[in-house]
Design a protein around this motif. Structure first.
Motif, PDB file in Angstrom:
ATOM      1  N   GLU A 240     -11.884 116.245  12.910  1.00  0.00           N
ATOM      2  CA  GLU A 240     -11.657 115.238  12.213  1.00  0.00           C
ATOM      3  C   GLU A 240     -12.867 114.246  12.469  1.00  0.00           C
ATOM      4  O   GLU A 240     -13.214 113.443  11.239  1.00  0.00           O
ATOM      5  CB  GLU A 240     -10.537 114.549  12.844  1.00  0.00           C
ATOM      6  N   LYS A 241     -13.526 114.134  13.431  1.00  0.00           N
ATOM      7  CA  LYS A 241     -14.901 113.331  13.803  1.00  0.00           C
ATOM      8  C   LYS A 241     -15.862 113.652  12.836  1.00  0.00           C
ATOM      9  O   LYS A 241     -16.407 112.584  12.064  1.00  0.00           O
ATOM     10  CB  LYS A 241     -15.297 113.488  15.093  1.00  0.00           C
TER      11      LYS A 241
ATOM     12  N   ARG B 296      -7.501 106.041  13.645  1.00  0.00           N
ATOM     13  CA  ARG B 296      -8.435 107.124  13.337  1.00  0.00           C
ATOM     14  C   ARG B 296      -7.828 108.355  13.872  1.00  0.00           C
ATOM     15  O   ARG B 296      -7.115 108.865  15.026  1.00  0.00           O
ATOM     16  CB  ARG B 296      -9.625 106.844  14.398  1.00  0.00           C
ATOM     17  N   PRO B 297      -8.166 109.579  12.968  1.00  0.00           N
ATOM     18  CA  PRO B 297      -7.403 110.744  13.337  1.00  0.00           C
ATOM     19  C   PRO B 297      -7.941 111.470  14.275  1.00  0.00           C
ATOM     20  O   PRO B 297      -7.412 112.132  15.133  1.00  0.00           O
ATOM     21  CB  PRO B 297      -7.450 111.467  12.006  1.00  0.00           C
ATOM     22  N   ASP B 298      -9.454 111.421  14.617  1.00  0.00           N
ATOM     23  CA  ASP B 298      -9.982 111.991  15.627  1.00  0.00           C
ATOM     24  C   ASP B 298      -9.554 111.457  16.893  1.00  0.00           C
ATOM     25  O   ASP B 298      -9.611 112.024  18.155  1.00  0.00           O
ATOM     26  CB  ASP B 298     -11.716 111.874  15.611  1.00  0.00           C
TER      27      ASP B 298
ATOM     28  N   LYS C 159      -9.130 119.853  17.029  1.00  0.00           N
ATOM     29  CA  LYS C 159      -8.869 119.091  15.814  1.00  0.00           C
ATOM     30  C   LYS C 159      -9.704 117.539  15.974  1.00  0.00           C
ATOM     31  O   LYS C 159     -10.069 117.010  14.799  1.00  0.00           O
ATOM     32  CB  LYS C 159      -7.605 118.553  15.811  1.00  0.00           C
TER      33      LYS C 159
ATOM     34  N   ALA D  44      -6.066 112.836  17.827  1.00  0.00           N
ATOM     35  CA  ALA D  44      -6.107 114.127  18.244  1.00  0.00           C
ATOM     36  C   ALA D  44      -6.828 114.122  19.645  1.00  0.00           C
ATOM     37  O   ALA D  44      -6.117 115.029  20.528  1.00  0.00           O
ATOM     38  CB  ALA D  44      -7.130 115.055  17.315  1.00  0.00           C
TER      39      ALA D  44
ATOM     40  N   SER E 183     -15.318 115.295   9.734  1.00  0.00           N
ATOM     41  CA  SER E 183     -14.888 114.933   8.524  1.00  0.00           C
ATOM     42  C   SER E 183     -15.060 113.297   8.143  1.00  0.00           C
ATOM     43  O   SER E 183     -15.567 112.963   7.056  1.00  0.00           O
ATOM     44  CB  SER E 183     -13.462 115.105   8.269  1.00  0.00           C
ATOM     45  N   LEU E 184     -14.690 112.580   9.009  1.00  0.00           N
ATOM     46  CA  LEU E 184     -14.901 110.872   9.029  1.00  0.00           C
ATOM     47  C   LEU E 184     -16.445 110.838   8.902  1.00  0.00           C
ATOM     48  O   LEU E 184     -17.031 109.667   8.079  1.00  0.00           O
ATOM     49  CB  LEU E 184     -14.681 110.254  10.108  1.00  0.00           C
TER      50      LEU E 184
ATOM     51  N   GLU F 136     -15.358 116.327   0.269  1.00  0.00           N
ATOM     52  CA  GLU F 136     -14.833 117.387   0.718  1.00  0.00           C
ATOM     53  C   GLU F 136     -15.271 118.829   0.510  1.00  0.00           C
ATOM     54  O   GLU F 136     -16.112 118.554  -0.677  1.00  0.00           O
ATOM     55  CB  GLU F 136     -13.171 117.234   0.104  1.00  0.00           C
TER      56      GLU F 136
END
Length: 461
Positions: free
Chosen positions: A375-376, A358-360, A371, A363, A378-379, A461
């Motif tokens: 990212e959170k 997971r990117p969040d 960030k 980060a 966005s998910l 997006e």
């Protein structure tokens, strides 16, 4: 000395997520309103290490900045009395770089206790080992950072610990539900976990709906768990802390033998905090072994007579003690918690839906809160877009590793739909492990992908 408890309960078992999310009866703990702060009258602040006069000074402590605290309170006050399990979006500053699925895996740290239980010929000592295993998780769960809620379809895999293969999956988004399966040569562990909450302003009560089944392989012993409720105190004002006063009941479904342990409530100046006392009973509800200890340190046991008194010639013996933890760790992780969060415990060809990716989470682990928040968001936005597409197509989400059964489990806090492990993960791993082209996980190039639709990205997006 342990106090003899004979009451029981039916169903339950989702305490792993309940503690992570975090009894209204807190013994002699005295709380006061946040006086002198306009707009916060009536909020309960409890200093677990103090008395009735410490509430106002305690209210000035905690991890919130004043501006963040005020904004959060304005957003949350309308939810007082409500179940906030999935109702609100919380700021990243209160999160830890771990998901709920990973927290479920932390129970595996002291799995050697289950190996001992499986090898034990004494049916009552089996329960001592197994109950101590369940208690061991509370040490890790006393930390007050909130884990990330898993995305629907998200998974977590773990190997390289005690011969265990562990798989967890987020099987439902509304309501949030997780399922997990773990297995080694000695035991099989299965859980369907769901929580119900009640927001009280500066605290939240958590009711652990869930069903836990633990099978000891040698003799086919099946154990069922009913955990206590949990309360997370001082969410906004004061230092956040967790308490779980009440009974934990672990029952042998074949023989009727059971363990009933009472988690003492925190009293004035911390009196009774962490203490656990109780007994192992046979099928006739006669006490056989007393258990006593502190859930954040150790558990002891001693054979007892029918009155619950220690048998002559016996002594109190230790069955479990917490392992050493890193000093000054930012998120109060144990050494095993760091292993859970690392790729050290990841199998080859890790699923793209794994929490580690997971990117969040990544980060936040690097300390980039800005960030992590982006990212959170966005998910969560993509998850909402997927839900709309699913509804538009008339599709349903179908978990990959667990199947929804027809069983409804009754718990003290409501009924629960049960998800069963379908065995496909073992087949998946066997196919990969038997392949000539196994390879590893390229952390830098593998994108987190729990999604049902790959073409929904543009819409979100």
């Amino acid at each position: 000395m342990a106090q003899k408890q004979t009451s029981g309960g039916d169903g339950g078992g989702g305490f792993f997520t309940s503690i992570a999310w975090g009894l209204s009866n807190f013994g002699s703990v005295v709380s006061k309103s946040v006086n002198g702060l306009l707009g916060y009258e009536g909020l309960e602040v409890i200093n677990p290490e103090g008395g009735s006069g410490d509430a106002e000074s305690e209210a000035q402590k905690g991890r919130w900045k004043e501006e963040d605290r005020d904004n959060y309170w304005k957003m949350m006050q309308k939810y007082i009395g409500s179940d906030v399990t999935s109702m609100v979006t919380l700021p990243v500053l209160i999160f830890e770089p771990m998901t709920m699925l990973q927290r479920m895996a932390e129970l595996m740290e002291y799995s050697y206790l289950l190996d001992l239980a499986d090898q034990c010929n004494d049916p009552h000592m089996r329960l001592v080992y197994a109950a101590s295993w369940f208690i061991s998780l509370y040490y890790a769960y006393q930390r007050t950072w909130k884990p990330f809620n898993p995305i629907l379809g998200e998974t977590y895999e773990m190997i390289n610990h005690g011969g265990i293969t562990f798989i967890a999956e987020q099987v439902s988004h509304h309501p949030p539900m997780s399922a997990a399966h773990a297995e080694n040569d000695h035991f099989v562990y299965d859980i369907t976990s769901k929580v119900k909450t009640k927001f009280l302003g500066n605290s939240v009560e958590v009711y652990p709906l869930g069903r836990t089944r633990l099978t000891l392989k040698r003799d086919g012993v099946i154990l069922d768990l009913v955990p206590p409720q949990t309360k997370i105190n001082n969410l906004i004002f004061g230092r956040t802390w967790i308490d779980s006063p009440g009974e934990m009941i672990l029952t042998n479904l074949t023989t009727g033998d059971k363990v009933v342990l009472y988690f003492q409530p925190c009293g004035w100046f911390g009196a009774g905090r962490y203490e656990v006392d109780g007994y192992v009973y046979n099928g006739d509800e006669e006490p056989k072994i007393l258990m006593t200890g502190k859930w954040n340190e150790f558990m002891n046991f001693q054979p007892c007579d029918l009155e619950g008194e220690p048998l002559p010639g016996t002594k109190l013996e230790e069955v479990w003690r917490v392992a050493g933890a890193p000093e000054n760790d930012k998120f109060q992780y144990t050494h095993f918690g760091h292993k859970v969060n690392s790729f050290e415990t990841a199998p080859s060809k890790l699923l793209e839906s794994d929490s580690r990716l997971r990117p969040d989470r990544q980060a936040l682990e690097k300390g980039d809160l800005s960030k992590a928040a982006a990212e959170k968001s966005s998910l969560e936005e993509r998850q909402r877009a997927e839900k709309k597409m699913r509804e538009a197509k008339g599709d349903e989400h179908k978990p990959r590793w667990f199947d929804l059964s027809t069983e409804i489990s009754a718990t003290p806090w409501g009924d629960l739909e049960v998800y069963n492990y379908n065995g496909k993960y073992a087949q998946h791993r066997a196919a990969i492990d038997g392949s000539d082209n196994v390879g590893g996980v390229d952390i830098g190039s593998t994108a987190f992908n729990p999604w049902q639709y790959q073409d929904v990205a543009a819409a979100s997006e």
